[in-house]
Design an enzyme around this catalytic site. Structure first.
Site, PDB file in Angstrom:
ATOM      1  N   ASP A   1       0.849  -1.196   0.000  1.00 46.58           N
ATOM      2  CA  ASP A   1       0.000   0.000   0.000  1.00 46.58           C
ATOM      3  C   ASP A   1       0.884   1.245   0.000  1.00 46.58           C
ATOM      4  O   ASP A   1       2.089   1.174   0.294  1.00 46.58           O
ATOM      5  CB  ASP A   1      -0.896  -0.046   1.237  1.00 46.58           C
ATOM      6  CG  ASP A   1      -1.794   1.158   1.363  1.00 46.58           C
ATOM      7  OD1 ASP A   1      -2.509   1.470   0.398  1.00 46.58           O
ATOM      8  OD2 ASP A   1      -1.763   1.815   2.422  1.00 46.58           O
TER       9      ASP A   1
ATOM     10  N   ASP B   1      -1.567  -0.676   6.052  1.00 47.50           N
ATOM     11  CA  ASP B   1      -1.608   0.035   7.333  1.00 47.50           C
ATOM     12  C   ASP B   1      -2.999   0.090   7.940  1.00 47.50           C
ATOM     13  O   ASP B   1      -3.174   0.704   8.990  1.00 47.50           O
ATOM     14  CB  ASP B   1      -1.106   1.473   7.142  1.00 47.50           C
ATOM     15  CG  ASP B   1      -2.071   2.321   6.328  1.00 47.50           C
ATOM     16  OD1 ASP B   1      -2.466   1.883   5.226  1.00 47.50           O
ATOM     17  OD2 ASP B   1      -2.444   3.409   6.790  1.00 47.50           O
TER      18      ASP B   1
END
Length: 233
Positions: free
Chosen positions: A11, A182
């Site tokens: 990500d 995250d």
């Protein structure tokens, strides 16, 4: 490396780059254009991660509900969305990367993974036209075989489709590809795709502690990831 990992899907916002400053500037300029009150960084942190449409609609709804928002009752987040999106694109592209920083340990972690033959792809819900220039500006683009944004596929994370399509592009099986993110957004997509997932502890998780989200591990730095994989944990 351990776990027979052939590739990693990483990500962007909150995982590799702290972009809250860019979001804050672009959104506040957009709110000013629409004569709405300024936002707070805390609001950005709670709402970022599910794509630009979700971000803008959430911010508009929140700001329109503020007492200082002196607008007609017929003005809604829906009616303001199109002009807000146009102004947001304008402002974000102008400030993209100028108020953001690569997290400590990211470059070291990516270098080690790449050196070990792990293929890398970046998968973000950020529009591709925002993601690619940011990776270039921060010196991260060269690590990735593929970069996919929130508009690259028919659906965004937390839907599993982007992970499945990214694995196809990498030529790897889902079970041998690691998702690194995250937030619960990344974890939900990975779990739905039957893809192992590791989460970092320092990013944005909609205001919730990331350890509440099931994952194979929670790491304080991407530099810890190669060691964790080598141990086969």
């Amino acid at each position: 490396m351990g776990l027979l990992i052939q590739a990693a899907i990483v990500d962007l916002d909150g995982t590799m780059v702290d972009t809250l400053g860019d979001f804050e500037i672009a959104l506040n300029c957009t709110m000013a254009d629409l004569d709405l009150p300024p936002i707070t960084r805390a609001l950005v942190e709670r709402t970022v991660g599910k794509g630009s449409e979700h971000l803008i609609r959430s911010v508009l709804a929140h700001q329109l509900a503020q007492p200082e928002a002196n607008v007609s009752p017929c003005v809604t987040a829906d009616t303001l969305y199109e002009p807000a999106w146009l102004r947001y694109q304008h402002h974000y592209l102008r400030c993209n990367g100028q108020h953001s920083d690569v997290y400590p340990g990211v470059v070291e972690g990516l270098q080690t993974l790449q050196g070990a033959g792990i293929r890398l792809a970046c998968l973000t819900n950020k529009p591709l036209s925002f993601a690619q220039p940011l990776l270039q500006a921060k010196g991260l683009a060269g690590f990735f075989d593929h970069v996919f944004g929130g508009d690259s596929f028919e659906r965004k994370k937390p839907d599993p489709l982007p992970i499945l399509k990214t694995c196809e592009a990498l030529g790897t099986t889902v079970g041998n590809t690691l998702m690194v993110g995250d937030s619960s957004n990344d974890a939900q997509a990975a779990h739905a795709a039957a893809c192992p997932v590791v989460l970092v502890t320092y990013g944005y998780n909609h205001g919730r502690p990331i350890q509440e989200t099931p994952a194979a591990a929670w790491l304080d730095s991407l530099a810890q990831l190669p060691t964790w994989l080598q141990a086969g944990r």
